[in-house]
Write a protein that holds these residues in place. Structure first.
Motif, PDB file in Angstrom:
ATOM      1  N   GLU A  14       0.840  -1.210   0.000  1.00 19.25           N
ATOM      2  CA  GLU A  14       0.000   0.000   0.000  1.00 19.25           C
ATOM      3  C   GLU A  14       0.868   1.250   0.000  1.00 19.25           C
ATOM      4  N   ARG A  15       1.910   1.228   0.827  1.00 16.16           N
ATOM      5  CA  ARG A  15       2.780   2.404   0.936  1.00 16.16           C
ATOM      6  C   ARG A  15       3.475   2.696  -0.401  1.00 16.16           C
ATOM      7  N   LEU A  16       3.967   1.626  -1.035  1.00 16.18           N
ATOM      8  CA  LEU A  16       4.696   1.827  -2.294  1.00 16.18           C
ATOM      9  C   LEU A  16       3.758   2.215  -3.426  1.00 16.18           C
ATOM     10  N   GLU A  17       2.558   1.634  -3.418  1.00 12.00           N
ATOM     11  CA  GLU A  17       1.581   2.010  -4.444  1.00 12.00           C
ATOM     12  C   GLU A  17       1.220   3.482  -4.313  1.00 12.00           C
ATOM     13  N   GLU A  18       1.058   3.925  -3.071  1.00 11.95           N
ATOM     14  CA  GLU A  18       0.734   5.337  -2.848  1.00 11.95           C
ATOM     15  C   GLU A  18       1.880   6.239  -3.273  1.00 11.95           C
ATOM     16  N   THR A  29      -1.119   2.409 -14.530  1.00  5.20           N
ATOM     17  CA  THR A  29       0.307   2.114 -14.699  1.00  5.20           C
ATOM     18  C   THR A  29       0.918   1.623 -13.403  1.00  5.20           C
ATOM     19  N   ALA A  30       0.460   2.155 -12.270  1.00  7.44           N
ATOM     20  CA  ALA A  30       0.982   1.701 -10.980  1.00  7.44           C
ATOM     21  C   ALA A  30       0.657   0.220 -10.802  1.00  7.44           C
ATOM     22  N   GLY A  31      -0.552  -0.163 -11.169  1.00  7.57           N
ATOM     23  CA  GLY A  31      -0.957  -1.568 -11.081  1.00  7.57           C
ATOM     24  C   GLY A  31      -0.087  -2.447 -11.953  1.00  7.57           C
ATOM     25  N   ARG A  32       0.185  -1.977 -13.156  1.00  8.23           N
ATOM     26  CA  ARG A  32       1.007  -2.768 -14.092  1.00  8.23           C
ATOM     27  C   ARG A  32       2.423  -2.917 -13.556  1.00  8.23           C
ATOM     28  N   PRO A  45      14.071 -14.271  -5.350  1.00 13.86           N
ATOM     29  CA  PRO A  45      13.488 -14.199  -4.003  1.00 13.86           C
ATOM     30  C   PRO A  45      14.201 -13.207  -3.087  1.00 13.86           C
ATOM     31  N   ALA A  46      15.386 -12.796  -3.472  1.00  7.74           N
ATOM     32  CA  ALA A  46      16.127 -11.869  -2.604  1.00  7.74           C
ATOM     33  C   ALA A  46      15.612 -10.441  -2.725  1.00  7.74           C
ATOM     34  N   LEU A  47      14.876 -10.176  -3.798  1.00  2.09           N
ATOM     35  CA  LEU A  47      14.385  -8.813  -4.036  1.00  2.09           C
ATOM     36  C   LEU A  47      13.229  -8.462  -3.106  1.00  2.09           C
ATOM     37  N   ASP A  48      13.247  -7.220  -2.578  1.00  3.97           N
ATOM     38  CA  ASP A  48      12.043  -6.757  -1.880  1.00  3.97           C
ATOM     39  C   ASP A  48      11.214  -5.944  -2.874  1.00  3.97           C
ATOM     40  N   LEU A  49      10.000  -5.627  -2.490  1.00  3.99           N
ATOM     41  CA  LEU A  49       9.066  -4.993  -3.430  1.00  3.99           C
ATOM     42  C   LEU A  49       9.585  -3.652  -3.941  1.00  3.99           C
ATOM     43  N   GLU A  50      10.169  -2.873  -3.050  1.00  2.95           N
ATOM     44  CA  GLU A  50      10.645  -1.552  -3.470  1.00  2.95           C
ATOM     45  C   GLU A  50      11.735  -1.666  -4.533  1.00  2.95           C
ATOM     46  N   ALA A  51      12.696  -2.582  -4.296  1.00  2.00           N
ATOM     47  CA  ALA A  51      13.787  -2.766  -5.257  1.00  2.00           C
ATOM     48  C   ALA A  51      13.226  -3.282  -6.579  1.00  2.00           C
ATOM     49  N   ALA A  52      12.264  -4.190  -6.495  1.00  2.33           N
ATOM     50  CA  ALA A  52      11.669  -4.757  -7.704  1.00  2.33           C
ATOM     51  C   ALA A  52      10.916  -3.690  -8.497  1.00  2.33           C
ATOM     52  N   LEU A  53      10.217  -2.806  -7.795  1.00  2.00           N
ATOM     53  CA  LEU A  53       9.472  -1.737  -8.458  1.00  2.00           C
ATOM     54  C   LEU A  53      10.423  -0.773  -9.154  1.00  2.00           C
ATOM     55  N   GLU A  54      11.485  -0.427  -8.432  1.00  2.00           N
ATOM     56  CA  GLU A  54      12.451   0.513  -9.013  1.00  2.00           C
ATOM     57  C   GLU A  54      13.105  -0.102 -10.245  1.00  2.00           C
ATOM     58  N   ALA A  55      13.409  -1.400 -10.158  1.00  3.36           N
ATOM     59  CA  ALA A  55      14.033  -2.082 -11.297  1.00  3.36           C
ATOM     60  C   ALA A  55      13.074  -2.132 -12.481  1.00  3.36           C
TER      61      ALA A  55
ATOM     62  N   ALA B  38      -8.433  11.354 -12.182  1.00  3.66           N
ATOM     63  CA  ALA B  38      -8.783  12.760 -12.405  1.00  3.66           C
ATOM     64  C   ALA B  38      -7.776  13.696 -11.738  1.00  3.66           C
ATOM     65  N   ASP B  39      -6.672  13.140 -11.231  1.00  2.88           N
ATOM     66  CA  ASP B  39      -5.605  13.926 -10.598  1.00  2.88           C
ATOM     67  C   ASP B  39      -5.930  14.427  -9.201  1.00  2.88           C
ATOM     68  N   VAL B  40      -6.931  13.856  -8.534  1.00  3.39           N
ATOM     69  CA  VAL B  40      -7.147  14.220  -7.138  1.00  3.39           C
ATOM     70  C   VAL B  40      -5.985  13.604  -6.349  1.00  3.39           C
ATOM     71  N   GLN B  41      -5.439  14.341  -5.425  1.00  4.00           N
ATOM     72  CA  GLN B  41      -4.290  13.852  -4.682  1.00  4.00           C
ATOM     73  C   GLN B  41      -4.676  12.663  -3.793  1.00  4.00           C
ATOM     74  N   VAL B  42      -3.728  11.764  -3.602  1.00  8.77           N
ATOM     75  CA  VAL B  42      -3.988  10.473  -2.943  1.00  8.77           C
ATOM     76  C   VAL B  42      -4.668  10.622  -1.579  1.00  8.77           C
ATOM     77  N   ALA B  43      -4.095  11.456  -0.718  1.00  8.84           N
ATOM     78  CA  ALA B  43      -4.655  11.608   0.636  1.00  8.84           C
ATOM     79  C   ALA B  43      -6.012  12.299   0.596  1.00  8.84           C
ATOM     80  N   VAL B  44      -6.157  13.253  -0.328  1.00  5.47           N
ATOM     81  CA  VAL B  44      -7.434  13.966  -0.480  1.00  5.47           C
ATOM     82  C   VAL B  44      -8.520  12.995  -0.937  1.00  5.47           C
ATOM     83  N   ALA B  45      -8.163  12.100  -1.861  1.00  3.64           N
ATOM     84  CA  ALA B  45      -9.122  11.119  -2.375  1.00  3.64           C
ATOM     85  C   ALA B  45      -9.547  10.168  -1.260  1.00  3.64           C
TER      86      ALA B  45
END
Ligand SMILES: Nc1nc2c(ncn2[C@@H]2O[C@H](COP(=O)(O)OP(=O)(O)OP(=O)(O)O)[C@@H](O)[C@H]2O)c(=O)[nH]1
Ligand SMILES: Nc1nc2c(ncn2[C@@H]2O[C@H](COP(=O)(O)OP(=O)(O)OP(=O)(O)O)[C@@H](O)[C@H]2O)c(=O)[nH]1
Ligand SMILES: [Mg+2]
Ligand SMILES: [Mg+2]
Lengths: 275, 292
Positions: A14-18, A29-32, A45-55, B38-45
């Motif tokens: 959740e934190r990284l998606e945000e 695109t975030a989902g993809r 398996p050594a990768l964490d989510l953040e490293a994998a996302l950045e890669a 629609a570009d609403v900011q994450v926390a605002v949404a």
């Protein structure tokens, strides 16, 4: 799908998606990107989510990087376009200075004949950059200035021509037709021109950047994209969707208002900046 | 569109007399997605969804509307309420001139808005003087001078080399001396993280003794809207917002983010490049646009 490591840490996800959403990557695109990152984690398996996302982000951007190289034609002609206020005129000034610094005789064409003091603004940049400038009366036909500028550049045997166009919203059909005409006139004056069509995007713009890129690219072949104002807090994440869905490469980034405030696009640095 | 997507979700869960928490959850996930697109900011949404959820739970499904339409109705009402369901006009000061100071990021449309505002005020029978404190951007002062000429309003030009705070002071003196109703001051675009320029802005506001500080924001702004709004509201103090370039197809979620984080009213929408392309803020239209 979640990999041999077992369940993905829900709060980390959740934190990284945000973080991605706050960087203007957009929900689709975030989902993809998350899906691709998970694929990487399955394989390593050594990768964490953040490293994998950045890669995953780095890989996407690295395969959509282009050079801006004013060579192979004389004059080498570039057209700079984009919506209102994204920083086209300033970028033209910066890139022209770089050309002149490399010993290339450079001309700027003030093809924005609509906006108040547009030509005056470009003229200041021409002087700063060490380039000549061609302009017309306000309200004149942009295609006519382009024609005159290119004819003059050929007559004088100049190396590089930068054509600064007026800001235009991609939703305005008449302005898009005007752009098409400018590009046509380029080709008629100089065979093969424009050799580079640079679409400029503002990093503070959100999801609309994708619509902009899509619409401009449907009309005019875009050689590469420039992302401006990355010196602010905006991360410019919309370019991930542009690379992913449209396949357009990025060449340069704008990093401020001074003549040297720009750099070649660095996929790794950009991906890191998203987080 | 969103209505269709919501109806699709609720259709799977039909036969209910009320919107169940589960069906609402799924529907709201869809609404959240639409707001983010629609570009609403994450926390605002997130905050917005929580509020709509509270209003949706326990509601009877109205026979005249599908549950999807009902949720959309709640969302739309809440959006309009937050955007500002009451029209707010630019407040004039009891002492002339009313000084309006414009601020915002680079390229947001301040100079153009200055011309538009002068044109608007002229149509309202007010005499306006324009002045520019932007000594940084090449030909910025020329740009405003030309717009002033097009709008046929007053323009004050300080001597070459005058510093911004002094330009502002002299413009105020000029406006007072010549009995103008309004003085609209254009400033240079600046990043909210640029310490010296944010300090300059505070100095300009004080020098102008501005009655109204308007934050001019590009309507296409994405997640940044919260950072921008917060910075200018907290550091400078603003009285109103202007959203520009709303004649494009950006959904305009920045409007909600800005309202949430500054609490100030949106006064105007820029809807084109010409001087008359200015509208009073209409929350219903912007709400509809954000929902897509
Ligand atoms: N911070 C920052 N400001 C920039 C950057 N590039 C341009 N600017 C500023 O953005 C504003 C708009 O720049 P312009 O070059 O006039 O933009 P434009 O696209 O030519 O604008 P129009 O021709 O009116 O459509 C100016 O104040 C520039 O100094 C950048 O990379 N960073
Ligand atoms: N389509 C459209 N264009 C607009 C609108 N408002 C401003 N513009 C255009 O946006 C560009 C930037 O406008 P400016 O007024 O120069 O912006 P600014 O905030 O003064 O820029 P800086 O002084 O460099 O910070 C220009 O091309 C304007 O014509 C609008 O409502 N709609
Ligand atoms: Mg320009
Ligand atoms: Mg300006």
């Amino acid at each position: 799908v979640l990999g041999r490591r077992g369940d993905l840490d829900a709060s980390a996800l959740e934190r990284l998606e945000e973080a991605l959403l706050e960087a203007d990557v957009g929900p689709t695109t975030a989902g993809r990107l998350v899906a691709r990152a998970r694929g990487r984690m399955d394989q390593d398996p050594a990768l964490d989510l953040e490293a994998a996302l950045e890669a995953a982000a780095t890989e996407l951007l690295a395969s959509h990087r282009a050079d801006l190289s004013p060579r192979g034609a004389k004059p080498w002609v570039a057209v700079v376009l984009g919506v209102n206020g994204c920083g086209k005129t300033t970028l033209v000034g910066k890139l022209a200075a770089d050309c002149a610094r490399h010993g290339l005789s450079t001309m700027l064409v003030a093809a924005d004949t609509f906006r108040a003091a547009a030509a005056e603004q470009l003229m200041v940049w021409a002087e700063r950059a060490g380039a000549t400038v061609v302009r017309a009366r306000e309200g004149g036909d942009p295609a006519a200035v382009v024609h005159d500028g290119l004819e003059a550049s050929r007559a004088r045997g100049l190396d590089v021509v930068w054509i600064d166009t007026a800001g235009r919203l991609h939703t305005k059909r008449n302005l898009m037709s005007e752009l098409e005409k400018i590009v046509r006139v380029c080709g008629r004056s100089v065979p093969g021109a424009p050799h580079h069509t640079l679409l400029v995007l503002d990093a503070t713009v959100g999801q609309n950047s994708l619509a902009q890129a899509r619409t401009f690219a449907e009309l005019v072949p875009i050689t590469s994209i420039a992302i401006n104002k990355l010196d602010g807090t905006a991360r410019g994440g919309a370019v991930l969707a542009i690379a992913d869905e449209l396949g357009l490469p990025i060449s340069v980034v704008g990093l401020g208002e001074g003549i040297d405030d720009w750099a070649a696009f660095d996929p790794e640095a950009f991906a890191r900046g998203l987080f | 569109a969103l209505t269709g997507r919501l109806d699709g979700i609720f259709r799977k869960l039909t036969g209910q007399a009320r919107l169940t928490p589960e069906s609402i959850q799924e529907g709201l996930r869809e609404v959240r997605r639409a707001l983010l697109e629609a570009d609403v900011q994450v926390a605002v949404a997130k905050d917005f969804i929580t509020r709509v959820e509270a209003r949706a739970v326990g509601q009877e499904v109205l026979r005249s509307l599908t549950p999807g339409q009902q949720v959309i109705g709640l969302v739309r009402d809440e959006l309009i309420r937050l955007l500002g369901d009451r029209p707010v006009t630019l407040a004039g000061s009891p002492h002339l001139p009313t000084v309006v100071l414009l601020a915002g990021l680079q390229g947001s449309g301040k100079t153009t808005f200055a011309g538009k505002l002068a044109h608007w005020l002229k149509n309202a029978g007010k005499r306006t003087l324009l002045a520019s404190a932007d000594v940084y951007r090449p030909a910025a002062i020329e740009q405003l001078e030309r717009l002033g000429a097009q709008a046929e309003v007053g323009f004050f030009r300080a001597d070459e080399g005058t510093q911004p705070a002094e330009i502002v002071r002299r413009a105020v003196d000029e406006a007072r001396r010549r009995g103008f109703d309004f003085l609209v001051l254009d400033t240079a675009g600046r990043l909210h993280i640029d310490e010296p320029l944010m300090a300059e802005l505070a100095e300009l506001k004080a020098a102008a003794r501005a009655h109204q500080v308007l934050l001019v924001v590009d309507g296409m702004t994405g997640q940044e809207a919260v950072r921008i709004g917060r910075a200018f509201a907290e550091r400078t103090g603003i009285d109103g917002l202007v959203l520009t370039k709303m004649d494009g197809d950006a959904r305009g979620g920045a409007a909600l983010s800005l309202r949430q984080v500054t609490g100030k009213p949106i006064l105007f929408l820029g809807v084109g490049e010409k001087l008359d392309a200015l509208e009073a803020f209409d929350p219903e239209r912007v709400a509809g646009r954000i929902l897509g």
